[in-house]
Write a protein that holds these residues in place. Structure first.
Motif, PDB file in Angstrom:
ATOM      1  N   THR A  99     -48.684  21.407 -20.211  1.00  0.00           N
ATOM      2  CA  THR A  99     -49.520  21.945 -19.137  1.00  0.00           C
ATOM      3  C   THR A  99     -50.672  22.731 -19.755  1.00  0.00           C
ATOM      4  OG1 THR A  99     -48.274  24.009 -18.994  1.00  0.00           O
ATOM      5  CG2 THR A  99     -47.520  22.156 -17.614  1.00  0.00           C
ATOM      6  N   MET A 100     -51.722  22.936 -18.975  1.00  0.00           N
ATOM      7  CA  MET A 100     -52.860  23.714 -19.494  1.00  0.00           C
ATOM      8  C   MET A 100     -52.425  25.092 -19.967  1.00  0.00           C
ATOM      9  SD  MET A 100     -56.436  23.309 -17.488  1.00  0.00           S
ATOM     10  CE  MET A 100     -55.765  23.842 -15.926  1.00  0.00           C
ATOM     11  N   ARG A 101     -51.462  25.667 -19.248  1.00  0.00           N
ATOM     12  CA  ARG A 101     -51.014  27.022 -19.572  1.00  0.00           C
ATOM     13  C   ARG A 101     -50.357  27.089 -20.946  1.00  0.00           C
ATOM     14  NH1 ARG A 101     -46.356  29.858 -19.036  1.00  0.00           N
ATOM     15  NH2 ARG A 101     -45.287  28.082 -18.069  1.00  0.00           N
ATOM     16  N   MET A 103     -50.511  24.378 -23.355  1.00  0.00           N
ATOM     17  CA  MET A 103     -51.157  23.560 -24.371  1.00  0.00           C
ATOM     18  C   MET A 103     -51.925  24.435 -25.365  1.00  0.00           C
ATOM     19  SD  MET A 103     -53.894  20.435 -23.879  1.00  0.00           S
ATOM     20  CE  MET A 103     -52.745  19.456 -22.892  1.00  0.00           C
ATOM     21  N   GLU A 105     -54.708  25.055 -28.482  1.00  0.00           N
ATOM     22  CA  GLU A 105     -56.028  24.535 -28.815  1.00  0.00           C
ATOM     23  C   GLU A 105     -55.903  23.376 -29.808  1.00  0.00           C
ATOM     24  OE1 GLU A 105     -60.351  26.195 -30.423  1.00  0.00           O
ATOM     25  OE2 GLU A 105     -58.819  27.598 -29.714  1.00  0.00           O
ATOM     26  N   PHE A 108     -54.995  20.176 -28.047  1.00  0.00           N
ATOM     27  CA  PHE A 108     -56.184  19.622 -27.385  1.00  0.00           C
ATOM     28  C   PHE A 108     -57.080  18.932 -28.405  1.00  0.00           C
ATOM     29  CE2 PHE A 108     -60.522  19.752 -25.810  1.00  0.00           C
ATOM     30  CZ  PHE A 108     -60.376  19.270 -24.515  1.00  0.00           C
ATOM     31  N   THR A 154     -54.276  17.216 -19.685  1.00  0.00           N
ATOM     32  CA  THR A 154     -55.700  17.554 -19.606  1.00  0.00           C
ATOM     33  C   THR A 154     -56.445  17.073 -20.847  1.00  0.00           C
ATOM     34  OG1 THR A 154     -55.145  19.781 -20.414  1.00  0.00           O
ATOM     35  CG2 THR A 154     -55.520  19.535 -18.040  1.00  0.00           C
ATOM     36  N   ASN A 155     -55.777  17.091 -22.000  1.00  0.00           N
ATOM     37  CA  ASN A 155     -56.405  16.602 -23.227  1.00  0.00           C
ATOM     38  C   ASN A 155     -56.566  15.076 -23.193  1.00  0.00           C
ATOM     39  OD1 ASN A 155     -53.598  16.182 -23.433  1.00  0.00           O
ATOM     40  ND2 ASN A 155     -53.372  17.236 -25.392  1.00  0.00           N
TER      41      ASN A 155
END
Length: 248
Positions: A99-101, A103, A105, A108, A154-155
């Motif tokens: 999840t974005m929360r 993940m 850097e 990504f 998201t990545n």
């Protein structure tokens, strides 16, 4: 008897030691192509090439697609070994789902580097060679995730959507040089990567497919063959969804 679709053509396929990439390479060889198996794991690439017929038919090359020099070396190996560069399939990929929360850097950056920069390296390096011959076909592997966006990706979704935009931009740049650039957006395909997902998630995804089944790597390979061959000679900048109707 009809002539094989890729007779006397040289194709480079990245991430082709297994899965979808290997299925593409296998079909291309069956259709008369000489192939270069590019893969991060040089040993696996060599084994895959040997399975496909070995020297004279296929060679394996270690390649990190995120590194420009590696891509140069892979394409040079194709030209040096087989004399031409006619088809490039940019298939190499990884996942680092979160999840974005949660993940990082680095997670990504890794996915963007392999998928987006790696595809860019493959497209621009191949195009530079193909424009001299005034012919060539480049096939980029996007994903349905780049069309609809997937939670926890998201990545990956960003990278795969970027590949669509890149494909269209490159197609416009290269059309007058005789080089075609197209993309495929696979849906749920049975590979080691997808089979690792939890059974419940797998079943939920299958339930959303109108054809009510998972795709096989060979069903992506046949579309890649279409885009690589003269069957699609008047197509460029096209994105073909191979999803069983999912998210149509």
């Amino acid at each position: 008897m009809t002539r094989p679709l890729l007779t006397d053509r040289t194709a480079v396929i990245t991430g082709a030691a297994q899965g979808i990439g290997y299925a593409i390479a296998e079909l291309f060889v069956a259709e008369g192509a000489r192939v270069v198996i590019g893969d991060l794991d040089a040993g696996l690439a060599a084994v895959a090439a040997e399975k496909l017929g070995g020297p004279g038919v296929a060679i394996g090359v270690g390649c990190d697609v995120s590194k420009s020099a590696d891509v140069d070396g892979m394409l040079a190996a194709a030209v040096d070994t087989f004399g031409t560069l006619d088809v490039v399939v940019n298939n190499a990929g990884i996942t680092r789902d979160a999840t974005m929360r949660t993940m990082t850097e680095d997670q990504f950056d890794q996915v963007i580097a392999v998928h987006l920069k790696g595809t860019w390296n493959g497209v621009r390096k191949a195009a530079a060679i193909m424009r001299e011959a005034k012919s060539g076909a480049i096939v980029n592997l996007s994903s349905i995730s780049g069309k609809v966006g997937m939670a926890g990706q998201t990545n990956y979704s960003a990278a795969k959507a970027g590949i669509v935009g890149m494909t269209k931009a490159a197609a416009k740049e290269m059309a007058h040089h005789g080089v075609r650039v197209n993309a495929i957006q696979p849906g749920l395909i049975r590979t080691a990567m997808t089979e690792a997902m939890p059974q419940k998630v797998w079943e939920e995804k299958v339930a959303g497919i109108p054809m009510q089944r998972v795709g096989d790597p060979s069903e992506i390979a046949s579309v890649a063959l279409f885009l690589a061959s003269d069957l699609s000679s008047y197509m460029t900048g096209t994105v073909l969804e191979v999803t069983g109707g999912r998210f149509m």
